[in-house]
Design a protein around this motif. Structure first.
Motif, mmCIF file in Angstrom:
data_model
loop_
_atom_site.group_PDB
_atom_site.id
_atom_site.type_symbol
_atom_site.label_atom_id
_atom_site.label_comp_id
_atom_site.label_asym_id
_atom_site.label_seq_id
_atom_site.Cartn_x
_atom_site.Cartn_y
_atom_site.Cartn_z
ATOM 1 N N SER A 98 1.180 -1.238 0.116
ATOM 2 C CA SER A 98 -0.202 -0.397 0.270
ATOM 3 C C SER A 98 1.102 1.653 -0.304
ATOM 4 C CB SER A 98 -0.853 0.430 1.490
ATOM 5 O OG SER A 98 -1.208 -1.152 1.130
ATOM 6 N N GLU A 150 -3.231 0.019 -3.626
ATOM 7 C CA GLU A 150 -2.833 -1.206 -3.022
ATOM 8 C C GLU A 150 -2.552 -1.676 -4.006
ATOM 9 O OE1 GLU A 150 -4.893 -4.355 -2.279
ATOM 10 O OE2 GLU A 150 -3.154 -5.437 -0.727
ATOM 11 N N TYR A 200 0.900 5.317 1.160
ATOM 12 C CA TYR A 200 0.549 6.571 1.285
ATOM 13 C C TYR A 200 1.061 7.565 1.642
ATOM 14 C CZ TYR A 200 -2.002 2.775 4.214
ATOM 15 O OH TYR A 200 -3.149 1.717 4.394
ATOM 16 N N LEU A 235 4.868 6.963 1.615
ATOM 17 C CA LEU A 235 4.750 6.002 2.309
ATOM 18 C C LEU A 235 4.305 4.975 1.974
ATOM 19 C CD1 LEU A 235 4.526 7.467 5.962
ATOM 20 C CD2 LEU A 235 6.370 6.697 5.444
ATOM 21 N N TRP A 241 -8.239 -9.953 2.545
ATOM 22 C CA TRP A 241 -9.265 -8.947 3.067
ATOM 23 C C TRP A 241 -7.983 -7.308 3.079
ATOM 24 C CZ3 TRP A 241 -12.999 -9.376 -0.451
ATOM 25 C CH2 TRP A 241 -13.852 -10.569 -0.250
ATOM 26 N N GLY A 242 -7.270 -7.801 3.123
ATOM 27 C CA GLY A 242 -6.052 -6.439 3.084
ATOM 28 C C GLY A 242 -6.150 -6.225 4.905
ATOM 29 N N THR A 243 -6.205 -7.651 5.642
ATOM 30 C CA THR A 243 -6.280 -7.208 7.068
ATOM 31 C C THR A 243 -5.280 -7.703 8.080
ATOM 32 O OG1 THR A 243 -6.568 -10.024 6.685
ATOM 33 C CG2 THR A 243 -9.379 -7.942 6.673
ATOM 34 N N ASP A 244 -3.990 -8.106 7.311
ATOM 35 C CA ASP A 244 -3.087 -8.444 8.059
ATOM 36 C C ASP A 244 -2.978 -6.907 8.501
ATOM 37 O OD1 ASP A 244 -0.820 -11.233 8.187
ATOM 38 O OD2 ASP A 244 -1.012 -10.276 9.559
ATOM 39 N N THR A 245 -1.994 -7.142 9.237
ATOM 40 C CA THR A 245 -0.935 -5.872 9.597
ATOM 41 C C THR A 245 0.016 -5.399 8.404
ATOM 42 O OG1 THR A 245 -0.676 -6.856 11.875
ATOM 43 C CG2 THR A 245 0.620 -4.770 11.706
ATOM 44 N N GLN A 246 0.467 -3.724 8.311
ATOM 45 C CA GLN A 246 1.017 -3.739 7.059
ATOM 46 C C GLN A 246 2.119 -2.515 8.330
ATOM 47 O OE1 GLN A 246 -1.350 -0.381 4.857
ATOM 48 N NE2 GLN A 246 -3.078 -1.326 4.830
ATOM 49 N N TYR A 247 3.128 -3.161 7.540
ATOM 50 C CA TYR A 247 4.434 -2.570 8.206
ATOM 51 C C TYR A 247 4.812 -1.317 7.373
ATOM 52 C CZ TYR A 247 3.949 -6.414 11.482
ATOM 53 O OH TYR A 247 3.531 -8.144 12.121
ATOM 54 N N PHE A 248 5.419 -0.339 7.707
ATOM 55 C CA PHE A 248 5.961 0.396 7.067
ATOM 56 C C PHE A 248 7.195 0.943 6.705
ATOM 57 C CE2 PHE A 248 1.981 3.153 6.868
ATOM 58 C CZ PHE A 248 1.384 2.795 6.937
ATOM 59 N N GLY A 249 7.454 1.652 5.839
ATOM 60 C CA GLY A 249 9.209 1.937 5.266
ATOM 61 C C GLY A 249 9.436 3.247 5.528
#
Lengths: 116, 116
Positions: free
Chosen positions: A33, A48, A35, A90, A100-108
């Motif tokens: 994804s 996404e 942002y 980001l 469903w895109g439900t898992d945790t997002q980890y950011f750069g």
């Protein structure tokens, strides 16, 4: 595991130019994804990608586009840059096992784009 | 439409004091809830998340948050703040339905300052 990496970290462009930002997700993550973060608007969802397909898109003009490659790496492109495009961009990855895109997002760490 | 409200733009606490950051969300069903922290010039680091089950969730760095469905809240707490906790904190909600993949809705953030 290595985290999410984004290149370049900083960019300076002038109005009217175009720019391409790159994101490499965590190994094994198939969802990426993007942002945009600005002081005025905060964090806003761009789009996404999952398995090379755009699954969801935020409310941004068509100048903002992206793609995902077979190795899950993703790029976003902004054409005809405007001053208002100056922001921190980001990228986040997730494994999205739930589908469903439900898992945790980890950011750069983000790419800081300045448009002059 | 989903939304997240963080009522406090800026909070200052003394080192060693307790902390509570407020977050209210608007969503028709039980959402996925997250707290992220961002240090200046950096990306977002996940502190904790709530998907289901126990409404009191523990995170990293001694943080915890409590999901209260009746109040549509997910407040972040820490019993004793350290100077290194100074940063900006973001509450986010993720939807559970298709068509919302990868899209986290963020609050505007709360900037935490820590007095020695």
């Amino acid at each position: 595991k290595a985290g999410v990496t984004q290149t370049p970290r900083y960019l300076i462009k002038t109005r009217g130019q175009q720019v391409t930002l790159s994101c490499s997700p965590i190994s094994g993550h198939r969802s990426v994804s993007w942002y945009q973060q600005t002081p005025g608007q905060g964090l806003q969802f761009l789009f996404e990608y999952f398995s090379e397909t755009q699954r969801n898109k935020g409310n941004f003009p068509g100048r903002f586009s992206g793609r995902q490659f077979s190795n899950s790496r993703s790029e976003m492109n902004v054409s005809t840059l405007e001053l208002g495009d100056s922001a921190l961009y980001l990228c986040a990855s997730s494994s999205d096992r739930g589908g469903w895109g439900t898992d945790t997002q980890y950011f750069g760490p983000g790419t800081r784009l300045t448009v002059l | 439409a989903q939304s997240v409200t963080q009522p406090d733009i800026h909070i200052t606490v003394s080192e060693g004091a307790s902390l509570e950051l407020r977050c209210n969300y608007s969503y028709g069903a039980t959402p996925y809830l997250f707290w992220y922290v961002q240090s200046p010039g950096q990306g977002l680091q996940l502190l904790l998340k709530y998907f289901s089950g126990d409404t009191l969730v523990q995170g990293i760095k001694g943080f915890e948050a409590e999901f209260k469905r009746s109040q549509s809240s997910f407040n972040l707490r820490k019993p004793s703040v350290h100077w290194s906790d100074a940063a900006e904190y973001f509450c986010a909600v993720g939807a559970r339905e298709g068509g919302s993949q990868g899209n986290l809705i963020f609050g505007k953030g709360t900037k935490l300052s820590v007095k020695p």
